[in-house]
Design a protein around this motif. Structure first.
Motif, PDB file in Angstrom:
ATOM      1  N   LEU A 291     -44.888 -12.952  25.541  1.00 52.19           N
ATOM      2  CA  LEU A 291     -45.140 -13.090  24.100  1.00 52.19           C
ATOM      3  C   LEU A 291     -44.926 -14.523  23.616  1.00 52.19           C
ATOM      4  O   LEU A 291     -45.194 -14.831  22.462  1.00 52.19           O
ATOM      5  CB  LEU A 291     -44.228 -12.140  23.302  1.00 52.19           C
ATOM      6  CG  LEU A 291     -44.324 -10.649  23.655  1.00 52.19           C
ATOM      7  CD1 LEU A 291     -43.401  -9.822  22.775  1.00 52.19           C
ATOM      8  CD2 LEU A 291     -45.769 -10.158  23.494  1.00 52.19           C
TER       9      LEU A 291
ATOM     10  N   SER B 204     -44.600  -5.519  17.083  1.00 50.98           N
ATOM     11  CA  SER B 204     -45.445  -6.512  17.759  1.00 50.98           C
ATOM     12  C   SER B 204     -46.583  -5.883  18.568  1.00 50.98           C
ATOM     13  O   SER B 204     -47.484  -6.595  18.992  1.00 50.98           O
ATOM     14  CB  SER B 204     -44.597  -7.406  18.670  1.00 50.98           C
ATOM     15  OG  SER B 204     -44.003  -6.622  19.685  1.00 50.98           O
TER      16      SER B 204
ATOM     17  N   ARG C  35     -50.095  -6.979  17.979  1.00 48.36           N
ATOM     18  CA  ARG C  35     -50.062  -8.071  16.997  1.00 48.36           C
ATOM     19  C   ARG C  35     -49.536  -9.342  17.662  1.00 48.36           C
ATOM     20  O   ARG C  35     -49.033  -9.303  18.779  1.00 48.36           O
ATOM     21  CB  ARG C  35     -49.151  -7.710  15.815  1.00 48.36           C
ATOM     22  CG  ARG C  35     -49.571  -6.433  15.135  1.00 48.36           C
ATOM     23  CD  ARG C  35     -48.856  -6.216  13.809  1.00 48.36           C
ATOM     24  NE  ARG C  35     -49.407  -5.018  13.181  1.00 48.36           N
ATOM     25  CZ  ARG C  35     -48.892  -3.786  13.318  1.00 48.36           C
ATOM     26  NH1 ARG C  35     -47.797  -3.590  14.025  1.00 48.36           N
ATOM     27  NH2 ARG C  35     -49.470  -2.756  12.747  1.00 48.36           N
ATOM     28  N   ASP C  36     -49.595 -10.442  16.962  1.00 46.11           N
ATOM     29  CA  ASP C  36     -49.100 -11.702  17.507  1.00 46.11           C
ATOM     30  C   ASP C  36     -47.573 -11.647  17.663  1.00 46.11           C
ATOM     31  O   ASP C  36     -46.857 -11.355  16.711  1.00 46.11           O
ATOM     32  CB  ASP C  36     -49.494 -12.845  16.570  1.00 46.11           C
ATOM     33  CG  ASP C  36     -49.068 -14.190  17.124  1.00 46.11           C
ATOM     34  OD1 ASP C  36     -49.847 -14.772  17.899  1.00 46.11           O
ATOM     35  OD2 ASP C  36     -47.936 -14.640  16.813  1.00 46.11           O
ATOM     36  N   GLY C  37     -47.115 -11.954  18.871  1.00 41.90           N
ATOM     37  CA  GLY C  37     -45.689 -11.829  19.171  1.00 41.90           C
ATOM     38  C   GLY C  37     -44.819 -12.748  18.348  1.00 41.90           C
ATOM     39  O   GLY C  37     -43.787 -12.353  17.808  1.00 41.90           O
TER      40      GLY C  37
ATOM     41  N   SER D 131     -44.771 -11.785  14.680  1.00 46.23           N
ATOM     42  CA  SER D 131     -43.956 -10.577  14.537  1.00 46.23           C
ATOM     43  C   SER D 131     -42.480 -10.921  14.647  1.00 46.23           C
ATOM     44  O   SER D 131     -41.648 -10.427  13.869  1.00 46.23           O
ATOM     45  CB  SER D 131     -44.326  -9.557  15.613  1.00 46.23           C
ATOM     46  OG  SER D 131     -45.685  -9.219  15.533  1.00 46.23           O
TER      47      SER D 131
END
Ligand code: ADP
Ligand code: MG
Length: 504
Positions: free
Chosen positions: A339, A363, A366-368, A371
């Motif tokens: 991530l 997350s 989604r974008d780590g 998040s």
């Protein structure tokens, strides 16, 4: 994958005596209550806080003729813990009687495992900062019964005995003397606690005494420990004292500090440290002698004739191994490696298993990094402030994920997202619906933004002249447009348009 093989060991703590420098050597015996509904050798409940003596089976009270029956689940928990610290699992172990008298020990002995523990050698990696960690060797984990509780402060003339805890399963986790300072000792207990909480084998509640440690401390001159490491010859080390029953990380550190200084003063004065068991007094901040150190032979250990040796099958162990959850080190490494989180953030997110689960739910898909920022800065920050946890969080992972999605889609700006977070926190609801119904959507309609930019430019000819001399003043126009649109104009679009209109 970022591997824990890449760490460097921290420097040992040095304490300056009046005459010379000293180093600390620490080994811990951690008693962890097995997370199980029933006791180790009876079906009585392990529930905490019940009416005294309400969770006592006949065998716990040592009634004549009662026989212990091993609780398979507790054995599985010990095996799981062993696997969690990469330890050897002994397919054959055995229970021994450790004989002593105490009013809260009706049997007159504790059933433990001296000669053949269920878990052999393992290791715990203790993180001491990014890229710095100590490898602490584990000597063994054995299963044993807890004793009951004597209550001396309820009546001036009498003592009371509560047997609810009698017979509850404990895992005694014995480390090698590989810990080199008070902070490391606390970090070691934290790491063990973390691993067991991930595994679900001990709830780690130190306040309730479900996790407590006997802390062995000795001092030695610089260089002596390295000789011990080379040879495993204990005579290079100093005489140790054992501080019993510590159930606070803060007190563990304070007790070690005090104990080290006490021993240094004795040795520098020409005296000898006497091996003994000591108690830490948190009010005075000092340790005091409890009893001289007893040896194994004092307890007249012998194999418990009521229990057959415990034989487990490799297939059963393999089965447990195949159902192990992802452990903190692996999870942290994955958060960093996959991530792109910093080691620090990954450490924060994995510290408590519940927090890690929450973050993973946020997350997922989604974008780590985004998040992680939201979970750590907005959510954890707010939870801390209000004394809440992820379990009692008013904002669910799904709701927080929804907020992040709205930013990603360009529906709301980061600034509006914070307002939205506040609304979800206090009022609840579906973030997307709130944005819709309250007209919080970001204006990405270039025509509308252009109109607002034109208006500001037309109304401020003086500023326009200045901005043409000094391009940095464009920021002022951007600010004005954002203000005029109630923060809903897409900032990137505003920037572009302002620059264009000012001829930059
Ligand atoms: P005992 O059974 O007498 O308590 P152990 O060999 O089981 O002795 O050791 C108990 C604990 O003391 C272990 O955690 C071990 O690492 C630790 N220990 C042993 N020697 C030392 C020492 N010189 N200094 C600090 N800790 C020590
Ligand atoms: Mg011991």
């Amino acid at each position: 994958m970022l591997d824990h093989l890449t760490f460097t060991a921290p420097e040992p703590k040095i304490i300056q005596g009046a005459k010379q420098d000293w180093e600390l050597v620490i080994g811990l015996e951690v008693h962890a209550q097995v997370a199980s509904n029933a006791k180790l050798f009876s079906g009585a409940s392990t529930g905490f806080g019940a009416e005294p003596n309400s969770h006592v089976a006949f065998v716990d009270a040592a009634m004549p003729g009662m026989l212990p029956v091993i609780n398979e689940f507790c054995v599985a928990q010990a095996v799981r813990t062993g696997l969690g610290i990469k330890a050897a699992i002994n397919l054959r172990s055995a229970f021994d009687r450790k004989n002593y008298f105490y009013p809260d020990l009706p049997q007159g002995y504790q059933i433990s495992q001296l000669y053949h523990p269920i878990v052999g050698e393992g290791e715990v990696i203790v993180d001491m900062g990014p890229g710095v960690a100590r490898r602490v060797r584990i000597e063994r984990i054995h299963l044993e019964q807890d004793a009951g509780k004597s209550i001396h402060d309820m009546d001036p003339n009498m003592s009371f005995v509560d047997l609810n805890r009698t017979g509850v399963a404990l895992m005694e986790i014995v480390s090698r003397p590989d810990i080199r300072g008070p902070e490391e000792a606390a970090a070691y207990v934290s790491k063990l606690r973390q691993i067991m909480r991930y595994l679900g084998t001990c709830d780690g509640n130190m306040q309730n005494g479900n996790l407590r440690a006997d802390v062995n401390v000795s001092i030695c001159a610089p260089g002596a420990y390295e000789k011990y490491q080379e040879t495993q010859d204990f005579s290079y080390l100093g005489t140790r004292c054992e501080i019993k029953n510590m159930n606070s990380l803060r007190f563990i550190q304070a007790a070690i500090e005090y104990e080290a200084r006490r021993q240094i003063a004795i040795v520098e004065d020409g005296g000898k440290v006497v091996q003994e068991t000591r108690l830490y007094d948190p009010d005075k901040g000092e340790t005091r002698s409890m009893r001289s150190k007893e040896e194994a032979h004092d307890y007249r250990y012998f194999p418990d004739p009521d229990l057959l040796p415990l034989e487990i099958e490799q297939a059963w162990v393999d089965d447990i191994a195949s159902s192990m959850p992802e452990l903190p080190d692996a999870k942290k490494a994955r958060f960093v490696g996959d991530l792109g989180l910093s080691e620090y953030d990954a450490g924060v997110l994995t510290a408590e298993v519940e927090n890690a689960d929450y973050f993973e739910a946020v997350s997922a898909g989604r974008d780590g990094k985004i998040s992680a920022n939201w979970v750590i800065n907005e959510l954890f920050g707010r939870l801390n402030k209000e004394g809440l946890t992820v379990e009692t969080s008013p904002v669910s992972a799904q709701q927080l994920g929804g907020i992040i999605d709205l930013i990603a889609k360009g529906d709301i700006s980061g600034k509006i997202a914070k307002d939205l977070f506040e609304i979800v926190w206090t009022e609840g609801g579906d973030p997307a619906q709130i944005v819709e119904s309250r007209g919080m959507k970001q204006v990405t309609d270039l025509g509308a933004i252009e109109k607002a930019v034109d208006e500001i430019i037309a109304a401020n000819p003086g500023q326009v002249e200045k901005a043409k001399q000094n391009p940095k003043l464009a920021g002022w126009f951007v600010g004005q447009v954002l203000k005029a649109t109630g923060g809903k104009a897409n900032p990137a679009a505003v920037n572009d348009l302002v620059a264009k209109k000012l001829g930059q």
